[in-house]
Write a protein that holds these residues in place. Structure first.
Motif, PDB file in Angstrom:
ATOM      1  N   ALA A   8      38.707  43.935  31.166  1.00 56.49           N
ATOM      2  CA  ALA A   8      37.886  45.144  31.104  1.00 56.49           C
ATOM      3  C   ALA A   8      36.436  44.724  30.957  1.00 56.49           C
ATOM      4  CB  ALA A   8      38.283  46.033  29.921  1.00 56.49           C
ATOM      5  N   ARG A   9      35.571  45.651  31.262  1.00 59.02           N
ATOM      6  CA  ARG A   9      34.146  45.442  30.976  1.00 59.02           C
ATOM      7  C   ARG A   9      33.732  46.576  30.055  1.00 59.02           C
ATOM      8  NH1 ARG A   9      31.320  46.853  35.632  1.00 59.02           N
ATOM      9  NH2 ARG A   9      30.630  48.621  34.411  1.00 59.02           N
ATOM     10  N   VAL A  10      33.092  46.231  28.967  1.00 60.09           N
ATOM     11  CA  VAL A  10      32.648  47.271  28.037  1.00 60.09           C
ATOM     12  C   VAL A  10      31.125  47.344  28.124  1.00 60.09           C
ATOM     13  CG1 VAL A  10      32.720  48.128  25.674  1.00 60.09           C
ATOM     14  CG2 VAL A  10      34.653  46.803  26.567  1.00 60.09           C
ATOM     15  N   ASP A  11      30.622  48.564  28.357  1.00 61.09           N
ATOM     16  CA  ASP A  11      29.192  48.770  28.615  1.00 61.09           C
ATOM     17  C   ASP A  11      28.510  49.447  27.434  1.00 61.09           C
ATOM     18  OD1 ASP A  11      30.006  47.847  31.063  1.00 61.09           O
ATOM     19  OD2 ASP A  11      29.686  49.735  32.135  1.00 61.09           O
ATOM     20  N   PHE A  12      27.299  49.009  27.186  1.00 61.60           N
ATOM     21  CA  PHE A  12      26.550  49.497  26.027  1.00 61.60           C
ATOM     22  C   PHE A  12      25.169  49.983  26.427  1.00 61.60           C
ATOM     23  CE2 PHE A  12      29.314  46.032  24.856  1.00 61.60           C
ATOM     24  CZ  PHE A  12      30.042  46.599  23.825  1.00 61.60           C
ATOM     25  N   VAL A  62      28.211  52.493  22.388  1.00 63.50           N
ATOM     26  CA  VAL A  62      29.186  52.156  23.434  1.00 63.50           C
ATOM     27  C   VAL A  62      29.102  53.234  24.516  1.00 63.50           C
ATOM     28  CG1 VAL A  62      31.607  51.706  23.962  1.00 63.50           C
ATOM     29  CG2 VAL A  62      30.699  51.123  21.714  1.00 63.50           C
ATOM     30  N   ASN A  63      28.858  52.832  25.759  1.00 69.40           N
ATOM     31  CA  ASN A  63      28.825  53.809  26.853  1.00 69.40           C
ATOM     32  C   ASN A  63      30.208  54.012  27.423  1.00 69.40           C
ATOM     33  OD1 ASN A  63      28.210  55.445  29.075  1.00 69.40           O
ATOM     34  ND2 ASN A  63      27.627  53.693  30.341  1.00 69.40           N
ATOM     35  N   GLU A  64      30.837  52.939  27.882  1.00 67.52           N
ATOM     36  CA  GLU A  64      32.155  53.128  28.488  1.00 67.52           C
ATOM     37  C   GLU A  64      32.906  51.816  28.581  1.00 67.52           C
ATOM     38  OE1 GLU A  64      32.326  54.191  32.588  1.00 67.52           O
ATOM     39  OE2 GLU A  64      30.594  52.987  33.153  1.00 67.52           O
ATOM     40  N   ILE A  65      34.211  51.941  28.909  1.00 67.77           N
ATOM     41  CA  ILE A  65      35.035  50.781  29.225  1.00 67.77           C
ATOM     42  C   ILE A  65      35.581  50.992  30.631  1.00 67.77           C
ATOM     43  CG2 ILE A  65      37.095  51.809  28.088  1.00 67.77           C
ATOM     44  CD1 ILE A  65      37.900  48.890  27.338  1.00 67.77           C
ATOM     45  N   ALA A  74      21.444  51.786  43.614  1.00 66.59           N
ATOM     46  CA  ALA A  74      20.930  50.670  42.810  1.00 66.59           C
ATOM     47  C   ALA A  74      22.044  49.667  42.542  1.00 66.59           C
ATOM     48  CB  ALA A  74      20.366  51.197  41.492  1.00 66.59           C
ATOM     49  N   LYS A  75      23.283  50.193  42.406  1.00 67.30           N
ATOM     50  CA  LYS A  75      24.397  49.305  42.079  1.00 67.30           C
ATOM     51  C   LYS A  75      24.833  48.453  43.267  1.00 67.30           C
ATOM     52  CE  LYS A  75      26.606  51.660  38.204  1.00 67.30           C
ATOM     53  NZ  LYS A  75      27.582  52.645  37.776  1.00 67.30           N
ATOM     54  N   TYR A  76      24.863  49.042  44.464  1.00 67.94           N
ATOM     55  CA  TYR A  76      25.518  48.333  45.568  1.00 67.94           C
ATOM     56  C   TYR A  76      24.654  48.065  46.792  1.00 67.94           C
ATOM     57  CZ  TYR A  76      29.299  49.526  42.601  1.00 67.94           C
ATOM     58  OH  TYR A  76      30.076  49.656  41.499  1.00 67.94           O
TER      59      TYR A  76
HETATM   60 MG   LIG Z   1      28.979  52.663  34.119  1.00 64.63          MG
END
Ligand SMILES: [Mg+2]
Ligand SMILES: Nc1ncnc2c1ncn2[C@@H]1O[C@H](COP(=O)(O)OP(=O)(O)O)[C@@H](O)[C@H]1O
Length: 390
Positions: free
Chosen positions: A326-330, A341-344, A287-289
């Motif tokens: 960085a990208r911070v994911d929620f 917060v899921n991850e950085i 799905a991502k790529y």
């Molecule tokens: Mg991720």
């Protein structure tokens, strides 16, 4: 190959080493990200030298950047490139092409031209466009720091924390950031008593749960498990990537928001973008790529959700000690109005499918401008580090 065939650096332009590929299972993703970065670095301002790291960890000269690929296939660093290495010299860090005999491991292949190391010139700054282990985890950063090359992005410690979901969660918890309920399975405990581990997890978390290798990315090794047998399979699969597996409560009906962050002491944070799922049961590798994804920038969520994301992103960035970008994911749960917060990610994907470039575009910052800023932040961070060096 003779020295003349390599591009000679121009004296007044900073020379940027773009590193891509690498040993992790995100090798191809890194190549896709590097394509964008190589396109975006302004040749009027910088000299660029591309080095592809093969899957075995060999640094190879890639004079034409990332190889072209057919539609629907992902690029990779080929095995036939010439080996290069980065060394500190009396005149600063330089890139060297190894002699054929050293490269081939045999003395009898020496030719007149390549019987010696070829100096490919000085390196002023490195952009490690690498994801996952041996790239985003502090290992390359340690190599660059010890050779004395300024680099884009987080330092050794911040990279190592951010890439390890277990350590990252500890640091986020210490900072008081809201996260999804989780636990950990260690390989040694699993091998000793898998039934006991399964029972322990089932006592702590309700199905569905997600199993994840502690140090991976791009959804590799991640499973959504709905019963004991799929949990067993999920743990086994994740243990193929790491000795530590994270088990998380699976969130249903969740929306995924992501904020871009750039800067050193006073980072700038974008409004979150949203990744809209199409078909896949979660945002997995394909799905991502490999499939079209819908990115909505900025995300269509209430203002206070945007503000919470920004606030948490700033705290998460500071908590792990990130620099550069960085990208911070929620995870946003609309029903309960929770933002977790899921991850950085300290080297976020920069592919055409990735969220990091468009969240900045939506903010009025073009990708080329962004890349130029990242190089400037790297120089700033390096000057700051020099203040603390003996
Ligand atoms: Mg991720
Ligand atoms: N606890 C969870 N609940 C629901 N979906 C999840 C959960 N954890 C992960 N996912 C899904 O799996 C994807 C990848 O997980 P993530 O933790 O971000 O790993 P990676 O580091 O590989 O990106 C997420 O983007 C999301 O779609």
């Amino acid at each position: 190959m003779s020295q003349e065939s390599h591009e000679t650096p121009t004296a007044d332009k900073p020379r940027v080493l773009v590193l891509f590929g690498g040993r992790s299972s995100e090798h191809e993703v890194s190549c896709l990200s590097a394509r964008g970065v190589l396109w975006a670095i302004d040749p009027d301002i910088y000299d660029v030298v591309s080095v592809g790291i093969t899957r075995t960890g060999r640094w190879t000269l890639m004079p034409h950047g990332v190889p072209r690929t057919r539609e629907g296939t992902l690029p990779a660093v080929p095995e036939d490139g010439e080996t290069v290495t980065l060394v500190q010299t009396r005149v600063g860090p330089r890139l060297m092409l190894l002699p054929d005999d050293v490269d081939a491991g045999a003395a009898d292949v020496v030719d007149a031209d390549r019987g010696r190391t070829v100096d490919l010139g000085g390196i002023d700054i490195c952009f490690p466009v690498l994801h996952g282990p041996y790239g985003e985890d502090g290992t390359i950063q340690g190599l660059l720091a010890s050779v004395g090359v300024p680099y884009v992005g987080a330092d050794v410690a911040a990279s190592a924390i951010a890439v390890d979901k277990r350590q990252m969660k500890h640091v986020f918890a210490a900072a008081g950031l809201p996260q999804v309920a989780h636990d950990v399975v260690r390989r040694a405990d699993w091998e000793r008593d898998p039934e006991g581990e399964l029972a322990r997890i089932e006592g702590l978390l309700e199905y569905p749960v997600f199993t994840k290798p502690a140090r991976q990315g791009s959804s590799i090794g991640i499973s959504r498990c709905t019963d004991t047998e799929s949990l067993r399979a999920g743990v086994e699969d994740a243990l193929g990537y790491d000795r530590v597996v994270i088990i998380e409560r699976g969130l249903d009906g969740v929306r995924e928001l992501e904020c871009g962050v750039v800067g050193n002491d006073d980072p700038v944070i974008t409004a979150p973008g949203e990744t809209i799922h199409t078909g896949a049961s979660f945002y997995d590798f394909d799905a991502k790529y490999l499939e079209p994804v819908k990115l909505q920038c900025p995300a269509d969520v209430p203002d206070d959700v945007i503000e919470r994301c920004r606030d948490y992103a700033a705290q998460a960035y500071d908590a792990v000690g990130a620099r550069g970008l960085a990208r911070v994911d929620f995870f946003y749960l609309p029903d309960s109005d929770e933002v977790l917060v899921n991850e950085i990610n300290t080297i976020p994907g920069l592919t055409p499918q990735s969220m990091f470039p468009p969240v900045w575009e939506a903010q009025g910052v073009a990708f080329r401008v962004l890349i130029d800023r990242l190089l400037a932040y790297a120089m700033e961070a390096s000057e700051e580090s020099a203040r603390y060096s003996p």
